[in-house]
Design an enzyme around this catalytic site. Structure first.
Site, PDB file in Angstrom:
ATOM      1  CE1 TYR A   1      -3.248   2.838   0.444  1.00 56.92           C
ATOM      2  CE2 TYR A   1      -3.673   2.087   2.676  1.00 56.92           C
ATOM      3  CZ  TYR A   1      -3.951   2.938   1.627  1.00 56.92           C
ATOM      4  OH  TYR A   1      -4.935   3.897   1.766  1.00 56.92           O
TER       5      TYR A   1
ATOM      6  CE  LYS B   1      -6.180   2.622  -2.333  1.00 57.46           C
ATOM      7  NZ  LYS B   1      -6.890   3.028  -1.114  1.00 57.46           N
TER       8      LYS B   1
END
Length: 314
Positions: free
Chosen positions: A148, A177
């Site tokens: 992330y 992400k």
């Protein structure tokens, strides 16, 4: 190492970092939180991200984090949405805590873990320490992990494509992400790591279509909290080769996403959702404060209102 040979990325599609709702005393509002997950599933999303930044992960205790994962999984299973994934945000400020959160996520029903890089000691997070942290977590995690990258919430730490690409070689690290919304970085990753092994998602609806053109696996973004069906529609248009129509819808998503950011994102989502969809409220946990849409004025939500009208027509 708990890595298995079948560590696979989440399938391509629309993923939403779902907000959680609270009562006035800041305790979890379970019915509203479940109603939200259910509306998103009915809207056609591929998966729910529990404890993304929009889920106020850092505002929840370990027990609450585990509970909200289980609530999401149970409400999905109980309503015929067993196929909808639950991904859990498991970032902690130490390797030990992050490993524990990955174990909790597995026990509560998550299929994948999204791991934020620790940033309390940002100047000491060298490339070597970042690589070691994510590899150590992936070695110990009973479910596949994803990187992330969100500089806004990690004291400016911004992992480049070299670091993420190196991490992508780990057998239990299966995606990322990119909330940095860097399409160039995304394209470097999609053209280096095979999609069967590594899913690269933009973290913003503002670059949803741009990401798809660059080989992304879809999107993991805040705006599907408001309009999941509209995102599914854009994905359908792109897959059908209807680029002009997709571009027009992307423009609306980009404007609406910008309005949502200016409303304070988490507080803005709750204010918009509770106003338009019949559940929830505007409560957030301090130090965040609720957002009053009336005080913001109609001009502040013009594109969001247009998007919601489209959402309700789909």
């Amino acid at each position: 190492m708990s890595t298995t040979a079948n560590s696979a990325p989440p399938p391509p599609g629309i993923y939403v970092p779902a907000v959680v709702f609270f009562y006035d005393n800041e305790e979890l509002d379970v019915p509203s939180t479940q109603a939200h997950v259910l509306r998103l599933a009915k809207g056609g999303v591929t998966g729910i991200l529990v404890q993304g930044s929009n889920g106020e992960a850092q505002h929840l205790s370990h027990d609450e984090r585990k509970l909200t994962i289980r609530l999401a999984r149970n409400i999905l299973n109980g309503n015929g949405f067993e196929h909808v994934l639950v991904i859990a945000g498991t970032g902690g400020q130490s390797t030990k805590e992050t490993k524990k959160l990955c174990m909790d996520a597995k026990e509560a029903g998550a299929s994948h873990a999204l791991v934020l890089t620790p940033a309390v000691w940002a100047p000491q997070m060298t490339k070597e320490r970042i690589l070691k942290f994510h590899r150590d977590v992936a070695d110990a995690s009973p479910i596949p992990t994803m990187i992330y990258n969100f500089p806004t919430v990690t004291a400016g730490l911004n992992l480049d494509s070299d670091i993420i690409g190196e991490l992508g070689q780990h057998p239990n690290i299966v995606g990322t992400k990119l909330s940095c919304a860097d399409v160039g970085k995304l394209h470097r990753l999609t053209s280096t790591l095979p999609p069967s092994k590594f899913a690269t998602f933009p973290g913003s609806s503002a670059v949803f279509l741009q990401g798809l053109v660059s080989g992304s696996a879809g999107v993991i973004g805040a705006l599907p909290n408001v309009a999941p069906k509209a995102h599914v529609e854009l994905y359908r248009l792109y897959k059908a080769g209807k680029l002009k129509e997709a571009e027009k819808l992307q423009a609306l998503l980009g404007h609406a996403d910008w309005e949502l950011q200016k409303l304070g994102s988490i507080a803005g989502i709750k204010a918009v959702v509770s106003k338009h969809f019949g559940y929830g409220n505007t409560n957030v946990r301090g130090p965040l404060t609720p957002r009053d849409l009336n005080a913001a004025g109609a001009a502040a939500t013009a594109k969001l209102e247009e998007l919601i009208a489209l959402e309700k027509s789909l």
